[in-house]
Every structure is written in C-alpha cells, then in structure tokens.
Design an enzyme around this catalytic site. Structure first.
Site, mmCIF file in Angstrom:
data_model
loop_
_atom_site.group_PDB
_atom_site.id
_atom_site.type_symbol
_atom_site.label_atom_id
_atom_site.label_comp_id
_atom_site.label_asym_id
_atom_site.label_seq_id
_atom_site.Cartn_x
_atom_site.Cartn_y
_atom_site.Cartn_z
ATOM 1 N N ASP B 13 0.853 -1.190 0.000
ATOM 2 C CA ASP B 13 0.000 0.000 0.000
ATOM 3 C C ASP B 13 0.897 1.251 0.000
ATOM 4 O OD1 ASP B 13 -2.298 1.602 0.246
ATOM 5 O OD2 ASP B 13 -2.151 1.580 2.435
ATOM 6 N N ASP B 15 -0.233 5.046 1.008
ATOM 7 C CA ASP B 15 -0.442 5.949 2.150
ATOM 8 C C ASP B 15 -0.336 5.201 3.469
ATOM 9 O OD1 ASP B 15 -0.841 8.716 1.531
ATOM 10 O OD2 ASP B 15 -2.668 8.145 0.459
#
Lengths: 264, 264
Positions: B13, B15
């Site tokens: 991922d 963020d």
C-alpha cells in the site's frame, strides 16, 4: 367540499400537490382557498433551501394564498429541533441561505467549521468538494450532525436534480451519520406542523404526493392522509409499497370537491 | 531480511506504508529496494485520481524505485473489471483525470451523461453540484454504476480530506447503489494485483496500514498480511476490530529487517 369538514387542519405538501416543475397545478390555488375556509392550512415542505418567509413569498408569487405563519419548512424544523433539544448552538451549515436564515432566527450562530458544535446539512445547489472538506473538518473537530431531510432528488422544469439526500449521503460516505433527520417522513416534521396548526393528530389531514414520505410519515404519527396523483406516487404504488392512505384523489381540486376514494 | 524469503511477491500500500502526509516514511525507499531483491513488488493503492503512470512518476519523484508496470491503482482495476465483465463501454466519469486516462487506455469511451452506459465514480477534488446532477442524469437515463472504492477520507499534509466514499455516498443518497466497488477491501483488487505479480495468493504478502481494507480484504483472498503501524491502524485495533494480520511491524523498514511479531 364534501367529506373534509371533519378536519380542523390540513397539512399540505408543495411539490406535486400545489406545484409541478415550478408551475402551479391548475385549480390548486382555488382549492387551497377552499381548504382555508374549513380549517387551518399548514404548508409542510422538505425544501430546506428557503426560509418560511422565502417559501411564502415564492408561493404567493405563484398565486397561492400563503403567509409565512402557515409555512413549515425543513429548515425551520431543523432550527426548532436544535433549539428545543440542545439550546442555542454554534452551527456550520452545509446548505443554502434559507437554512442559515432559519437557524439564525432561532438564535443559533453560524461559525467557521472548527468552532461548530453542530453541522446542519440540507440541500445545496452550490455544493463543492471544498464545502465537504469543511464539513469533515467540523466533524473531526467534534461537531455533531443534523440533517434537514433525505430526499434523493427533486423535480424541476429541467428534470430531477440532486436533493438533500446527496449532501447527507456524501457526509455519510465520509463516516458520519446524522443524529437526527428532521424532515418528512420523520415524526418531528409532522409534530411541529400540528403544533403550528394548534391541533392534535386526530384532527388533521396530511395531503401529499409521496407515499414513502408524506403518507407513511403522517400515518405513523396518527394522522389521516390523502394521496394526490399529481406528483411522484401512482395509484398502483399503494399496493406495491404497502402504504395505504386514507383517501386518494386525482389532484388537490378533486380532493377538495369531494371527488376522492376512501381506502380505509 | 529474515523471515520474508518465503514470499514470491509483496503487495504494498502507499499511504501510511511508503508515504505519510505526502512525505516519504524514513527508510521506506531502501526497504522497498530490499523487498524487490526477494520477489516481485506490486504497489496496490485505492487512490483513483491517478493513472498507473502518474502514480509511478509521483513515487519515483519521492525516491521510490517504482515503474508503472508494478503499479495497480483503483482507477486501473475499475477499467479492467469493466472491460473483462462488460467489454468496451461508453462511460461517464465522476472523478479525476487519472481515472479517465485508465478507462481510455482500456478502450472505454468517455461520453456525455445521456449517452453513458456506465457511471464510473472515484475521488474527485473538483466535485460540484453540477457534476452530481450530471451523474443523476446519466443514471436516470439507464447507466449502471461502478465505484473505484469507498475510502471515506485520505490523509494530506493539511489533515484528512474527503475520499471517494463521499462521492459514492452522494450518489447513493440520490438512490443509486454501485453494482461493484473494485478497490480494497474488494477481492477484485487483490486478485488483479496477484495476476500482475504472476503469483498465487499463497505466495504473496500484503503490506498495509489499515486493518479494515488492506488486511481484511487480503485475508479473505487467502493472502498472508503484514500490518505496519505508520498509518491509520494502531496495534490495539487488532483485538478491538477482531482483524488479525499474519505479521505486525513498527514500519516497513522494521518489517524488511525481520523486526516483526508473528500473530498466527
């Protein structure tokens, strides 16, 4: 008028009952006048963009005999509910001028997002991403959330447009559900309208065009109801949705002339 | 790196794992490089505003060793899902340029609202009431509704801002639910990421910061998961939310150095 004399008050919706796509429904103004000779008439609308005074002025301009003392808008209901349950509060409004006006008239104070104790949201034809960001900032700062209504769309001469439901849904999509939604079909809307009319639920007739808001909500409060077929709901929807009004009429003039079907 | 050698691919991922509030997390670029020596690395992000190329360029600029072939965005997933399930379609986009770009690259054609077969909605920092009215017009004209993701908010240097969830919520508030939401935690997101990596679920590790999207969604597809604590979820949330990752580490560099706790 035959058969409506037993009622002391009439709660009358606007869109689909008095007005369709911004134009008066033929004969509706005269019918409203005839109703006023029988009892109190209260205009009960989920439109949150206007104050009571603005709503009355707009209806008067279309030829309806209306003054602001007989108008109950979801903007007014929101302002009163907040005052009665939480006192005068600092508010941040995601909505139009009429909502701000009613909140101010009730003694609430519009403030910047960070200072708000309540976010009050209604229909906003000037909605932007920036306003949603402001609402989020207020809610993350601890503000509580009050909504005027959840109508998904509303009719205009140009077709359906997004209603308050779009604004409320956007905020819900950010993770915040309203603590209260005051407009129809909430009982709060009908109770305030009855109080303004000065009558009890057994003495009033709700006249509307939408089964799931006007009729369902009014039934829950114990009101008799009349569905007119000049708006959203069709006669076939009654059995399909399982929401049965007391009376059904083609339109408001027919209802007032006693040309209605009694369903229960 | 000790303990991660068993994996042939890593889904990472952005963020809260690589970047926090627009700034690289210290040591994350080196950690990503180390992961690439063990297996394929796929960047898997719900950000729908950028195309794969734009995402790769933005990460490269921050010093991460990323090229577009290893990037899977929710904009790309939406474009592929639509192509694979419904063929090349006429679309109207409520979202930003990157979403339009991925849809076009997949062979879909952006058209005016009235002509759209699908409304595809994602994050839009330029959302207006007029765009919601256009979406409503498309949906009333019979368009179907596809959403990139439902993240309610996303972190920025200026604090949380409204995410795609606000856009999807606004449309739902008008009465239209998405037929599919392709981003995490949807299995569709992980399945496409695995396909791009060329591995099966048993061979890959999902590395994320949000229990309810990254970890929950990956677990459902049968992936091992690693939670890093540089983003949304805290260690205490694991028992509270009842979502248990395979591994927990302070941050990506710690994970890669084998400084993790195995939970199951």
């Amino acid at each position: 008028m035959s058969g409506l004399e037993r009622y002391r008050a009439f709660l009358v919706d606007v869109d689909g009952v008095l007005v369709r796509s911004g134009t008066p429904i033929p004969g509706a103004a005269e019918a409203l006048r005839a109703l006023q000779e029988v009892g109190s008439v209260i205009i009960l609308t989920n439109n949150s963009t206007r104050s009571r005074a603005q709503t009355a002025a707009a209806l008067e301009e279309l030829g309806f005999p209306v003054d602001q003392g007989m108008v109950v808008t979801s903007s007014y209901i929101a302002a009163r509910w907040l005052l009665e349950h939480h006192g005068k509060r600092k508010v941040w409004v995601l909505g139009e001028e009429g909502l701000v006006r009613e909140l101010s008239l009730a003694g609430h104070r519009p403030v910047p997002p960070e200072e708000a104790e309540w976010v009050v949201a209604g229909m906003d034809r000037f909605l932007t991403y920036g306003k949603l960001a402001d609402a989020l900032r207020a809610l993350l700062s601890g503000a509580r959330f009050l909504a005027t209504n959840r109508d998904g769309t509303f009719p205009t001469p140009e077709g359906l447009l997004p209603g308050a439901g779009a604004v409320v849904g956007a905020i819900q999509g950010m993770g915040f559900s309203p603590e209260e939604v005051v407009g129809k079909p909430s009982p709060i809307a009908f109770e305030i309208a009855l109080e303004v009319a000065g009558v009890g639920p057994g003495e009033a007739l709700m006249i509307g065009d939408r089964l799931e808001t006007d009729i369902l909500g009014a039934k829950r409060v114990g009101l008799d109801t009349a569905l007119v077929l000049t708006g959203v709901s069709r006669e076939a929807d009654i059995s399909q949705q399982g929401i049965t009004p007391t009376l059904v009429a083609q339109d408001l003039p027919a209802l007032v002339q006693g040309k209605f079907r009694r369903l229960r």
